[in-house]
Design an enzyme around this catalytic site. Structure first.
Site, mmCIF file in Angstrom:
data_model
loop_
_atom_site.group_PDB
_atom_site.id
_atom_site.type_symbol
_atom_site.label_atom_id
_atom_site.label_comp_id
_atom_site.label_asym_id
_atom_site.label_seq_id
_atom_site.Cartn_x
_atom_site.Cartn_y
_atom_site.Cartn_z
ATOM 1 C CD1 TRP A 102 -32.279 6.341 -1.938
ATOM 2 C CD2 TRP A 102 -30.131 5.930 -1.494
ATOM 3 N NE1 TRP A 102 -32.176 5.028 -1.521
ATOM 4 C CE2 TRP A 102 -30.875 4.761 -1.246
ATOM 5 C CE3 TRP A 102 -28.750 5.906 -1.264
ATOM 6 C CZ2 TRP A 102 -30.277 3.567 -0.786
ATOM 7 C CZ3 TRP A 102 -28.156 4.730 -0.813
ATOM 8 C CH2 TRP A 102 -28.921 3.590 -0.578
ATOM 9 C CG ASP A 161 -30.091 8.665 -7.869
ATOM 10 O OD1 ASP A 161 -30.455 7.751 -8.637
ATOM 11 O OD2 ASP A 161 -29.763 8.454 -6.679
ATOM 12 C CE LYS A 181 -32.957 0.904 -6.538
ATOM 13 N NZ LYS A 181 -32.735 0.431 -5.185
HETATM 14 C C1 PLP Z 1 -32.415 6.392 -5.544
HETATM 15 C C2 PLP Z 1 -31.206 5.594 -5.158
HETATM 16 N N1 PLP Z 1 -29.993 6.173 -5.282
HETATM 17 C C3 PLP Z 1 -28.883 5.503 -4.921
HETATM 18 C C4 PLP Z 1 -28.912 4.216 -4.440
HETATM 19 C C5 PLP Z 1 -27.644 3.477 -4.103
HETATM 20 O O1 PLP Z 1 -27.469 2.475 -5.067
HETATM 21 P P1 PLP Z 1 -26.228 1.445 -5.025
HETATM 22 O O2 PLP Z 1 -26.401 0.629 -3.796
HETATM 23 O O3 PLP Z 1 -26.387 0.656 -6.276
HETATM 24 O O4 PLP Z 1 -24.969 2.227 -5.043
HETATM 25 C C6 PLP Z 1 -30.151 3.593 -4.291
HETATM 26 C C7 PLP Z 1 -30.236 2.215 -3.762
HETATM 27 O O5 PLP Z 1 -31.256 1.653 -3.530
HETATM 28 C C8 PLP Z 1 -31.317 4.303 -4.658
HETATM 29 O O6 PLP Z 1 -32.519 3.739 -4.535
#
Ligand code: PLP
Length: 380
Positions: free
Chosen positions: A123, A193, A217
């Site tokens: 991520w 994040d 989550k």
């Molecule tokens: C830590 C983290 N950041 C970003 C994301 C991306 O999230 P989204 O699919 O809501 O854009 C996720 C998705 O599981 C994640 O776990």
């Protein structure tokens, strides 16, 4: 909020003792049964403070007094839970965490400057790549070379001279590592994040310039992303960015510039109340420690499974483990499914297993998983 759901009795930890199925999905993920029950009750007609609104929550105007009161109360509950200082704004945005991968540099990466990114998993890597579309990015350090089984130690970070901000992902959902203590405030604002461990423990908001988290989550359904941003950063954004992506504009309109994800915000509001009613973030953290310790101890004692993440960096939310053999992993996932232990297959880029044990997972769910692990191993 209902106290008890038919057929489910409270546990000693005051969560509801649920029987299988248990949902170990990484997100969208399990919500507290009390919240689901409240949604069920409210579905035909939403009642705000006991007053029927003549429509379901999916049918009311976001400009109505009741919804405006709900979003204000949700913000206050979030402020209470995280002790958010008064010089921070709370935004309820759309576009998910991926939206924030773009909005952060769009709003905060000054022309001609660099942003520092820590890459501790997929991520944060994606976020750093997305930011490169808007300006220069310096990777502070990356643990990709060890399969993200650790968080790069701060002593190895190569900081740039005067970055617009320093970015990290405090819980890497796919690889199962977590930053348990944020680095001391850097000279540049720290952007976090926190999507996959948001509200699972107290957090020092004042150490950060901006924190964001998708709700799906620990806090609610998919569709809303919470952004907590320090006032002084709101002025940074160039005017020529799209209005819905402009933090300052969203703050000025209290997240009601355009139609927000009403249903997602409503469920999030219920979950925030649930967290408060359970004892707040200190209690969420206590439960997370109990659940994750129980599971990691079982994996460490196993002759079949191992948890690859360095002990100090192990996530309390996403427990990644495997047997080293694809067929054994697949057989274990099937074995678990037959016992109502769902969604344990690891992410497609990582393989193996991943048990996501967010706030709503009762301890009984982890006990059932540990029992299944022992039974599987005994039958091999
Ligand atoms: C830590 C983290 N950041 C970003 C994301 C991306 O999230 P989204 O699919 O809501 O854009 C996720 C998705 O599981 C994640 O776990």
């Amino acid at each position: 909020m209902v106290a008890c759901v038919a057929g489910r009795t409270p546990n000693s930890d005051n969560t509801l003792a649920m029987n299988a199925p248990y949902n170990f999905s990484p997100g969208p993920a399990m919500l507290p049964p009390e919240v689901i029950e409240q949604v069920k009750n409210d579905l035909p007609e939403w009642k705000w403070k006991g007053v029927g609104q003549g429509a379901s929550i999916m049918e009311v105007s976001h400009r109505g007094k009741a919804f405006e009161a709900l979003i204000a109360e949700a913000e206050q509950d979030l402020r209470d839970l995280l002790a958010i200082p008064s010089n921070y704004r709370v935004l309820f945005m759309q576009g998910g965490a991926w939206g924030q991968f773009a909005m952060v540099p769009m709003n905060l990466l000054r022309a001609g400057d660099t942003a520092d990114y820590l890459v501790s998993g997929g991520w944060s890597k994606s976020a750093s790549e997305e930011a490169q579309k808007f300006g220069s990015v310096n990777v502070l350090a990356s643990s990709e070379w060890v399969g993200y089984t650790q968080v790069p130690d701060e002593t190895t970070w190569l900081r740039s001279a005067n970055p617009s901000y320093t970015y990290l992902c405090s819980n890497e959902t796919v690889y199962g590592n977590e930053i348990h203590a944020l680095p001391p405030t850097t000279r540049s604002p720290l952007i976090v994040d926190a999507s996959s461990h948001f509200l699972s423990r107290p957090m020092d908001v004042s150490a950060c310039g901006l924190i964001y988290a998708g709700a799906q989550k620990n806090v609610g359904p998919a569709g809303v992303t919470m952004v907590i941003v320090r006032d002084d950063l709101l002025d940074r954004a160039p005017t020529a960015i799209p209005t819905v992506f402009h933090y300052q504009h969203m703050a000025a309109t209290k997240s009601l510039f355009n139609t927000p994800p009403v249903f997602s915000i409503y469920v999030t509001a219920l979950t925030l109340k649930w967290i408060k009613s359970q004892g707040g973030l200190a209690e969420m953290e206590r439960r997370a420690i109990v659940r994750s310790t129980m599971l990691y101890d079982a994996i460490d004692a196993s002759k079949v499974f191992t948890a690859p993440v360095a002990r100090a960096d192990r996530s309390r939310m996403n427990v990644v483990f495997d047997s080293g053999k694809e067929e054994t992993d697949a057989a274990f996932v099937k074995f678990c499914e037959a016992r109502g232990l769902m969604s344990l297959k690891g992410h497609r880029v990582r393989g193996g297993m991943r048990a996501s044990i967010y706030n709503a997972m009762p301890i009984a769910g982890v006990e059932a998983l540990v029992a299944a692990m022992r039974e599987f191993e005994a039958n091999l």
